[in-house]
Design an enzyme around this catalytic site. Structure first.
Site, PDB file in Angstrom:
ATOM      1  N   GLU A 212       8.569   1.525  11.596  1.00 26.73           N
ATOM      2  CA  GLU A 212       9.702   2.547  11.206  1.00 26.73           C
ATOM      3  C   GLU A 212       9.109   3.606  11.060  1.00 26.73           C
ATOM      4  OE1 GLU A 212      13.477   1.805  10.540  1.00 26.73           O
ATOM      5  OE2 GLU A 212      13.176  -0.026  10.447  1.00 26.73           O
TER       6      GLU A 212
ATOM      7  N   GLY B 230       6.831   5.135   8.417  1.00 28.94           N
ATOM      8  CA  GLY B 230       5.553   6.441   8.578  1.00 28.94           C
ATOM      9  C   GLY B 230       5.422   6.852   9.828  1.00 28.94           C
ATOM     10  N   SER B 231       5.201   7.796  10.220  1.00 30.35           N
ATOM     11  CA  SER B 231       4.696   8.851  11.437  1.00 30.35           C
ATOM     12  C   SER B 231       4.443   7.529  12.559  1.00 30.35           C
ATOM     13  CB  SER B 231       3.274   9.546  11.001  1.00 30.35           C
ATOM     14  OG  SER B 231       2.304   8.819  11.196  1.00 30.35           O
TER      15      SER B 231
ATOM     16  N   GLU C  95       9.701  15.968  15.323  1.00 29.30           N
ATOM     17  CA  GLU C  95       9.950  15.974  14.126  1.00 29.30           C
ATOM     18  C   GLU C  95       9.658  17.117  12.682  1.00 29.30           C
ATOM     19  OE1 GLU C  95       9.155  12.772  11.431  1.00 29.30           O
ATOM     20  OE2 GLU C  95      10.454  12.104  11.699  1.00 29.30           O
TER      21      GLU C  95
ATOM     22  N   GLY D  32       2.114   4.428  13.036  1.00 27.49           N
ATOM     23  CA  GLY D  32       2.731   4.064  13.721  1.00 27.49           C
ATOM     24  C   GLY D  32       1.718   2.365  14.372  1.00 27.49           C
TER      25      GLY D  32
ATOM     26  N   LYS E  74       1.203  -1.075   0.068  1.00 30.24           N
ATOM     27  CA  LYS E  74       0.141  -0.225   0.004  1.00 30.24           C
ATOM     28  C   LYS E  74       1.353   0.693  -0.142  1.00 30.24           C
ATOM     29  CE  LYS E  74      -2.323   3.206   1.777  1.00 30.24           C
ATOM     30  NZ  LYS E  74      -1.910   3.721   1.485  1.00 30.24           N
TER      31      LYS E  74
HETATM   32  P1  NAD Z   1       2.007   8.092   6.989  1.00 28.33           P
HETATM   33  O1  NAD Z   1       2.328   7.452   8.603  1.00 28.33           O
HETATM   34  O2  NAD Z   1       1.110   9.964   7.271  1.00 28.33           O
HETATM   35  O3  NAD Z   1       1.935   7.561   6.225  1.00 28.33           O
HETATM   36  C1  NAD Z   1       2.795   6.190   5.995  1.00 28.33           C
HETATM   37  C2  NAD Z   1       1.906   5.638   5.507  1.00 28.33           C
HETATM   38  O4  NAD Z   1       0.795   4.941   6.254  1.00 28.33           O
HETATM   39  C3  NAD Z   1       1.351   5.841   3.926  1.00 28.33           C
HETATM   40  O5  NAD Z   1       0.854   5.142   3.391  1.00 28.33           O
HETATM   41  C4  NAD Z   1      -0.329   5.757   4.403  1.00 28.33           C
HETATM   42  O6  NAD Z   1      -1.436   5.943   3.448  1.00 28.33           O
HETATM   43  C5  NAD Z   1      -0.578   5.091   5.608  1.00 28.33           C
HETATM   44  N1  NAD Z   1      -1.751   5.287   6.613  1.00 28.33           N
HETATM   45  C6  NAD Z   1      -2.049   6.509   6.737  1.00 28.33           C
HETATM   46  N2  NAD Z   1      -3.496   6.479   8.076  1.00 28.33           N
HETATM   47  C7  NAD Z   1      -3.333   5.004   7.991  1.00 28.33           C
HETATM   48  C8  NAD Z   1      -4.212   3.857   8.751  1.00 28.33           C
HETATM   49  N3  NAD Z   1      -4.381   4.455   9.704  1.00 28.33           N
HETATM   50  N4  NAD Z   1      -3.446   2.580   8.758  1.00 28.33           N
HETATM   51  C9  NAD Z   1      -2.701   2.053   7.676  1.00 28.33           C
HETATM   52  N5  NAD Z   1      -2.261   2.645   7.182  1.00 28.33           N
HETATM   53  C10 NAD Z   1      -1.849   4.445   6.794  1.00 28.33           C
HETATM   54  O7  NAD Z   1       3.757   8.550   7.373  1.00 28.33           O
HETATM   55  P2  NAD Z   1       3.789  10.174   6.371  1.00 28.33           P
HETATM   56  O8  NAD Z   1       3.118  11.381   5.794  1.00 28.33           O
HETATM   57  O9  NAD Z   1       3.720   9.561   4.519  1.00 28.33           O
HETATM   58  O10 NAD Z   1       5.785  10.221   5.941  1.00 28.33           O
HETATM   59  C11 NAD Z   1       6.924  10.706   6.865  1.00 28.33           C
HETATM   60  C12 NAD Z   1       6.441   9.751   8.210  1.00 28.33           C
HETATM   61  O11 NAD Z   1       7.318   8.860   7.914  1.00 28.33           O
HETATM   62  C13 NAD Z   1       7.931  10.962   9.239  1.00 28.33           C
HETATM   63  O12 NAD Z   1       7.467  10.707  10.643  1.00 28.33           O
HETATM   64  C14 NAD Z   1       8.886  10.093   8.980  1.00 28.33           C
HETATM   65  O13 NAD Z   1       9.768  10.400  10.252  1.00 28.33           O
HETATM   66  C15 NAD Z   1       8.990   8.391   8.679  1.00 28.33           C
HETATM   67  N6  NAD Z   1       9.592   7.808   8.448  1.00 28.33           N
HETATM   68  C16 NAD Z   1      10.200   6.874   8.586  1.00 28.33           C
HETATM   69  C17 NAD Z   1      11.409   5.822   7.619  1.00 28.33           C
HETATM   70  C18 NAD Z   1      11.497   4.698   8.993  1.00 28.33           C
HETATM   71  O14 NAD Z   1      12.894   4.353   8.391  1.00 28.33           O
HETATM   72  N7  NAD Z   1      11.880   5.595   9.619  1.00 28.33           N
HETATM   73  C19 NAD Z   1      11.303   6.355   6.730  1.00 28.33           C
HETATM   74  C20 NAD Z   1      10.922   7.192   5.867  1.00 28.33           C
HETATM   75  C21 NAD Z   1       9.629   8.090   6.443  1.00 28.33           C
END
Ligand code: NAD
Length: 494
Positions: A255, A233-234, A389, A238, A180
Site C-alpha cells: 500500500e 509506506g512510500s 506526492e 515498497g 514494525k
Molecule cells: P516509508 O516508506 O519511509 O516508511 C514506512 C515504513 O517502512 C516505516 O515503518 C519504515 O521504518 C519502514 N521502512 C523504511 N525503510 C525500510 C526498508 N528498507 N525495509 C523495510 N521497511 C522499511 O514511508 P513513510 O514516510 O513512513 O510514510 C509515508 C508514505 O506512506 C507516503 O508515501 C504515503 O502515501 C504512504 N502511505 C500509504 C498508505 C496506503 O494505504 N496506500 C497509507 C499510509 C501511508
C-alpha cells in the site's frame, strides 16, 4: 502509560512474547514531539536479532492462536476494541504527542482503530471455503488457512488505525503477527501490543518491534521465518520490501503513495466540493494522507469563483500544537517539514507565488514543524507539483475544458490510489468512475467509506487490497481437497 520524557522514567521497550522486552543492543530511539521538535520519550531500537526473536515467538504461538475456535478469536478482538475505547483519552494524547495531529483527530484515530478490531471480530467465524462440483464420484472442497506468521510494516501518518487495518484481519484469520511501526511513531504501537495481550491474544501471537526501517524493517521483509508481509509506506520502500520478499517467495502486498485528483464541474454543489477539498488536503492530518486530494482539477467556467471561495475558507484555518486542537497540526518530523517546504520552493519556481500560505507558520517561537496550508494556481500537467506526492498541506490547482481533458489529466500520474468527482450529472460521474485509474473513486464525497470498503492502488500506488472482506483473502491461502469417494473397495462399502 508515561508521556513525559525524563531519563529516569521507565522507557518503552519492544513487546515480544507477551511482555516488554529490551532490545539486544540496548540502543534507544528518541521520540520527538512535532509541535516542539523536542524528544519526550525513548523506545528500544529493534535490530535484526530482535526481529528474529519476535518471529520465533510468533511461530511458537501460531498453533495456539490458530487452534482457538474462530468465534472465540472474534471475542478476543471485540475485547480489544472495547479496551481501546476504554483507554481512548490516554492513547489519543500519546498519538498526538508522537505524531503532531490535532487531538480530536487522534481520538477519531483510536475509534477507527477500535472499529477495525470490532469489524474483524465479526468476521473470524465467517471465513468459509467452498465445495466444487467435479461429478458424483468426487468430493472437492477448499479450506481457507492462515498464512502463518505475518509481518506488518506500518508508516507514521496513521500509526493506530493503520496498525489495526492489517493486524485485525491477520489475527481474525488465525495468523500470529510481528509489527514494525515507524520509528517516528512507535509508542502507540507498543501500547496496542500490550492491549491485545490483555484482551486475550496468547503470549507471542502479537509482537511489536520498533526500530529503524533499514534495520528492523528490512530484516522483517527478508526473513525466511515470515509467511506474508503487509507493507504500508512510500513507493521506494515498497519496492525494496517487495524485492526482499521476492527472494524468499513470500507473499507481500504493498500500500504505497498517491497523487489523487479531485475533478469539479460547474453543475456540482460547489459549497460541498469546497468543504470536501478542505478535508481532503488541509484538515485531515495536515495533508499527510496517502489518499489526500492534492490535485484540484477545476472546470474553466468555475475556476475563478471556486478559488476565491476556497482561499477565503483556508485563510480561517488555525495551525498549531495538536493538544490545542487546531485545524492543522504540525508535520511529523523535520525530514517531512524539509520535504514539504522544499515542494513550496518547487511550486514557487514552477508557477510563482501561491494564492495563500507558502511559508512556515507564524508560530516561530515554538520550533514545531508547522506549515501553512498552501494553494498553487495555474499548475500545468507536466509540472512536479502536479505529478509528485508532496504529503503535506499543499494543493495544486489545474484547469480543464471538457470531460476528455479532465480524464487525461487525472490518469497521467504514475499513481492510481484514489480519485474524486463533483457533479450532479450521474452519467458523467459513473463514466469517470469506470475510466479513471484508481483503487477507490469518490462521487460528491471524499474519504467516504470506513473499514468496510476495500482499499488499495493501481500502478505505483501498490497492489493487493486491504479493508473490508477482501482483507480476509489477503491474510489467508486456499487449500483444495479432492477426494474420490467411489474408489473404495467393496470391503469399505460394507
Ligand atoms: P516509508 O516508506 O519511509 O516508511 C514506512 C515504513 O517502512 C516505516 O515503518 C519504515 O521504518 C519502514 N521502512 C523504511 N525503510 C525500510 C526498508 N528498507 N525495509 C523495510 N521497511 C522499511 O514511508 P513513510 O514516510 O513512513 O510514510 C509515508 C508514505 O506512506 C507516503 O508515501 C504515503 O502515501 C504512504 N502511505 C500509504 C498508505 C496506503 O494505504 N496506500 C497509507 C499510509 C501511508
Amino acid at each position: 502509560m508515561s508521556t513525559d520524557y525524563d531519563s529516569s522514567d521507565e522507557r518503552y521497550e519492544l513487546f515480544i512474547g507477551g511482555k516488554p522486552t529490551p532490545s539486544e543492543s540496548g540502543e534507544q530511539i528518541p521520540v520527538t514531539d512535532p509541535s516542539t521538535s523536542k524528544p519526550f520519550e525513548t523506545v528500544a531500537a529493534g535490530s535484526s536479532a530482535d526481529i528474529d526473536r519476535a518471529l520465533k515467538s510468533a511461530r511458537e504461538a501460531f498453533s495456539d492462536w490458530r487452534g482457538i475456535k474462530p468465534v472465540d478469536r472474534g471475542r478476543v478482538l471485540q475485547r480489544m476494541a472495547n479496551r481501546m475505547h476504554a483507554e481512548k483519552k490516554e492513547l489519543a494524547e500519546l498519538l498526538t504527542r508522537e505524531n503532531g495531529k490535532p487531538i480530536s483527530q487522534s481520538k477519531t484515530g483510536i475509534e477507527v482503530g477500535a472499529r477495525y478490531f470490532e469489524y474483524y471480530a465479526g468476521t473470524a467465524d465467517k471465513v468459509q471455503g467452498e465445495t466444487i462440483p467435479l461429478g458424483s464420484e468426487y468430493l472437492d472442497y477448499t479450506l481457507r488457512e492462515p498464512l502463518g506468521v505475518t509481518g506488518h510494516i506500518v508508516p507514521w501518518n496513521f500509526p493506530v488505525s493503520l496498525f489495526a487495518r492489517t493486524v485485525a484481519p491477520a489475527l481474525a484469520t488465525g495468523n500470529a503477527v510481528v509489527v514494525k511501526p515507524a520509528e517516528q511513531t512507535p509508542l502507540t504501537a507498543v501500547e496496542l501490543g500490550r492491549l491485545l495481550h490483555d484482551a486475550g491474544v496468547p503470549a507471542g501471537a502479537v509482537n511489536v518491534v520498533p526500530g529503524y526501517g533499514i534495520e528492523a524493517g528490512a530484516a522483517l521483509s527478508e526473513h525466511e521465518g515470515v509467511d506474508g508481509v503487509a507493507f504500508t509506506g512510500s513507493v521506494p520502500t515498497g519496492r525494496e520490501v517487495a524485492a526482499a520478499a521476492a527472494r524468499t517467495l513470500t507473499p507481500v502486498h504493498i500500500e504505497a503513495g498517491g497523487k489523487n485528483p479531485i475533478v469539479v464541474y460547474p453543475d456540482a454543489d460547489l459549497e460541498r466540493a469546497i468543504d470536501q477539498t478542505m478535508i481532503s488536503i488541509f484538515t485531515r492530518n495536515a495533508g499527510q494522507v496517502c489518499s489526500a486530494g492534492d490535485g484540484l482539477l477545476l472546470h474553466e467556467d468555475i475556476h475563478d469563483e471556486f478559488c476565491e471561495r476556497l482561499v477565503s475558507r483556508v485563510g480561517k484555518l488555525t495551525v498549531g500544537a495538536g493538544l490545542e486542537d487546531p485545524d492543522v497540526g504540525a508535520l511529523v518530523s523535520e525530514t517531512q517539514y524539509e520535504k514539504v517546504t522544499g515542494y513550496i520552493d518547487v511550486g514557487i519556481e514552477e508557477v510563482g507565488e501561491p494564492l495563500c500560505g507558502g511559508t512556515a507558520s507564524d508560530r516561530s517561537s515554538s520550533d514545531g514543524y508547522f506549515v501553512k496550508p498552501t494553494i498553487f494556481d495555474g499548475v500545468e500537467r507536466d509540472m512536479r507539483i502536479a505529478q509528485e506526492e508532496i504529503f503535506g498541506p499543499i494543493l495544486s490547482v489545474l484547469t480543464f475544458g471538457d470531460e476528455q481533458e479532465a480524464l487525461e489529466i487525472a490518469n497521467e500520474t504514475d499513481y492510481g490510489l484514489v480519485a474524486g468527482i463533483f457533479t450532479r450529472n450521474l452519467n458523467r460521474a459513473h463514466r469517470f468512475a469506470r475510466d479513471v485509474v484508481a483503487g477507490q473513486v469518490f462521487i460528491n464525497e471524499w474519504f467516504a467509506g470506513g473499514v468496510e470498503t476495500s482499499f488499495g492502488g493501481y500502478r505505483q500506488s501498490g497492489f493487493g487490497r486491504e479493508k473490508g472482506m477482501e482483507a480476509l483473502r489477503t491474510f489467508t491461502t486456499t487449500k483444495n481437497v479432492c477426494a474420490n469417494i467411489d474408489s473404495m473397495s467393496s470391503v469399505d462399502r460394507r
